[in-house]
Design an enzyme around this catalytic site. Structure first.
Site, PDB file in Angstrom:
ATOM      1  CE  LYS A 148      -4.523   0.636   0.384  1.00 18.07           C
ATOM      2  NZ  LYS A 148      -5.544  -0.391   0.118  1.00 18.07           N
TER       3      LYS A 148
HETATM    4  N1  GLU Z   1      -7.278  -0.109  -2.796  1.00 23.06           N
HETATM    5  C1  GLU Z   1      -8.053  -1.285  -3.037  1.00 23.06           C
HETATM    6  C2  GLU Z   1      -8.049  -2.199  -1.833  1.00 23.06           C
HETATM    7  O1  GLU Z   1      -7.854  -1.770  -0.717  1.00 23.06           O
HETATM    8  C3  GLU Z   1      -7.674  -1.983  -4.344  1.00 23.06           C
HETATM    9  C4  GLU Z   1      -6.279  -2.482  -4.421  1.00 23.06           C
HETATM   10  C5  GLU Z   1      -5.881  -3.012  -5.811  1.00 23.06           C
HETATM   11  O2  GLU Z   1      -6.731  -3.097  -6.671  1.00 23.06           O
HETATM   12  O3  GLU Z   1      -4.706  -3.330  -5.967  1.00 23.06           O
HETATM   13  O4  GLU Z   1      -8.327  -3.374  -1.911  1.00 23.06           O
END
Ligand code: GLU
Length: 426
Positions: free
Chosen positions: A102
């Protein structure tokens, strides 16, 4: 309790249930890489500002690091570490070949012009460029970022790499616009996944979807798409809130008009007062934000930020089911309380996994340069989600635990299997 600690507390509980060995638990209890970048960007008025950005790569034993980028004033190292760890467990649970990561920038996007945002995104991408890549770490949208952000990242990455690599770098990010190589259905995928979870729960409990009353916290990408899809299925969304206010209508909010309003004005603010919101018997009214937690309803869908359902709020809530569309919305204390009270929770790593599942489909489409239809995507998304859901139920019955512990147990068992076979380097 710090968010990363709270995120790990569920993992530790599940690790006990499946007797995970201490070495694997120790590895998963720290991110593999913590990248912090400070990068300068010139503002429209000529002033230079230095921003702080993060990319936390939690684990990649199952595949390339994968996870969103969050642009929000509350972004800090602890939050991004927790969000990265959740991605590892989410991808492992739904069985897609990704690890967890993240990133984020501590910034309120509303404070900057579109040109400033473009420069910020490009410079952030450049600062991260040695640490991301289509086979290494693949960012995606999260709170405060969208397909425009992803298009800029892809373009920046393409322009700073060798020309021969330019076509194949589309997979550097997912969540791009369809025009720039994004997947159909990606934008609505997280909300769609939440609805598939709800449908499966209804099937399992013999409840008709269109009899449900629902409350939603957060009307951004996830909450908004979920609201529209649930409304189309006949559910009554009786209360909805965002950072500008909360509105309630026990006969059901007029969701199409509300979404139109949010698109035009940026938030719920002013909708109740505008009076467009009348249904036959009752008017939509502006209420206190706490009404989200005190109004009786069948299903509550937190679709905003972490730690929203505290123990104090949990004690006031009357609902049968909570579907965690947001990451980490329930504190561990509130989680225990709901468990004692028999309130069921579909945990975040299952409930909101539709986003990363369709991200996986986008990445596959970019690799093959062959693009899928909406129907294909929906079918594959539903199959993956429902089989993960069924595995969670099997594991819950086997281990006699909560849905959340069962979801972590399935994820940890997948990770253990691969660590057992690969061993720990060197
Ligand atoms: N931000 C989204 C999540 O927390 C999507 C992450 C992604 O598609 O890589 O799952």
């Amino acid at each position: 309790m710090k968010l990363f600690e709270a995120a790990l507390s569920h993992c530790h509980k599940a690790a006990e249930l499946i007797n995970l060995n201490d070495d694997y638990l120790a590895i998963l209890s720290e991110p593999q890489n913590e990248i912090i970048v400070n990068f300068p960007v010139r503002m429209d008025d000529g002033v230079l500002k230095v921003f702080t950005g993060y990319r936390i790569q939690h684990n990649n034993i199952l595949g390339p690091y994968k996870g969103g980028l969050r642009f929000h004033p509350a972004v800090d190292l602890d939050e991004v570490k927790a969000l990265a760890a959740w991605m590892t467990f989410k991808s492992a649970l739904v069985g897609i070949p990704f690890g967890g990561a993240k990133g984020g920038v501590t910034i309120n996007p509303a404070d900057y012009s579109s040109e400033e945002m473009r420069r910020i995104v490009r410079r952030f991408t450049h600062a991260l460029s040695y640490n991301i890549g289509p086979d290494h770490d693949i960012p995606a949208p999260d709170v405060g970022t969208n397909s425009q952000t992803m298009d800029w990242i892809m373009d920046t990455y393409a322009n700073t790499n060798a020309p021969s690599a330019r076509q194949s770098v589309k997979g550097i990010v997912t969540g791009k616009s369809v025009e720039c190589g994004g997947s159909k259905s990606r934008e609505a995928a997280t909300g769609q996944g939440v609805l598939y979870n709800l449908r499966h729960w209804c099937g399992q409990h013999g409840v008709a979807l269109d009899t449900l009353s629902i409350g939603i916290q957060g009307m951004g990408n996830v909450g908004g798409h979920f609201a529209r899809l649930a409304y189309d299925e006949g559910c009554k969304i009786i209360i909805a809130g965002d950072h500008h206010g909360t509105i309630k209508n026990l006969n059901g909010l007029p969701i199409p008009e509300l979404l139109e309003w949010i698109k035009k004005h940026g938030s719920i603010e002013g909708f109740a007062e505008a009076g467009i919101a009348n249904t036959e018997n009752a008017k939509t009214e502006l209420v206190e934000d706490e009404a989200l937690f005190t109004t009786p309803m069948d299903v509550f869908v937190p679709a905003a930020l972490e730690n929203q359902i505290t123990i104090e709020r949990a004690k006031k809530m009357h609902c049968r089911l909570i579907i965690e569309a947001a990451n980490g919305p329930t504190t561990p204390e509130a989680d225990r309380y709901f468990n004692d009270q028999g309130v069921e929770i579909i945990p975040d790593i299952l409930a909101n996994s539709g986003g990363v599942i369709v991200s996986y489909f986008e990445w596959l489409q970019n690799r093959s340069a062959h693009y899928w239809s909406n129907d294909d995507i929906q079918e594959k998304l539903r199959d993956l989600l429902w089989s993960a859901y069924d595995e969670v139920l099997l594991s819950r019955n086997r281990l006699k635990c909560t849905n959340r512990e069962a979801a972590y147990a399935v994820a940890l068992e997948r990770l253990r299997e691969v660590y057992d076979r690969r061993g720990i380097f060197p």
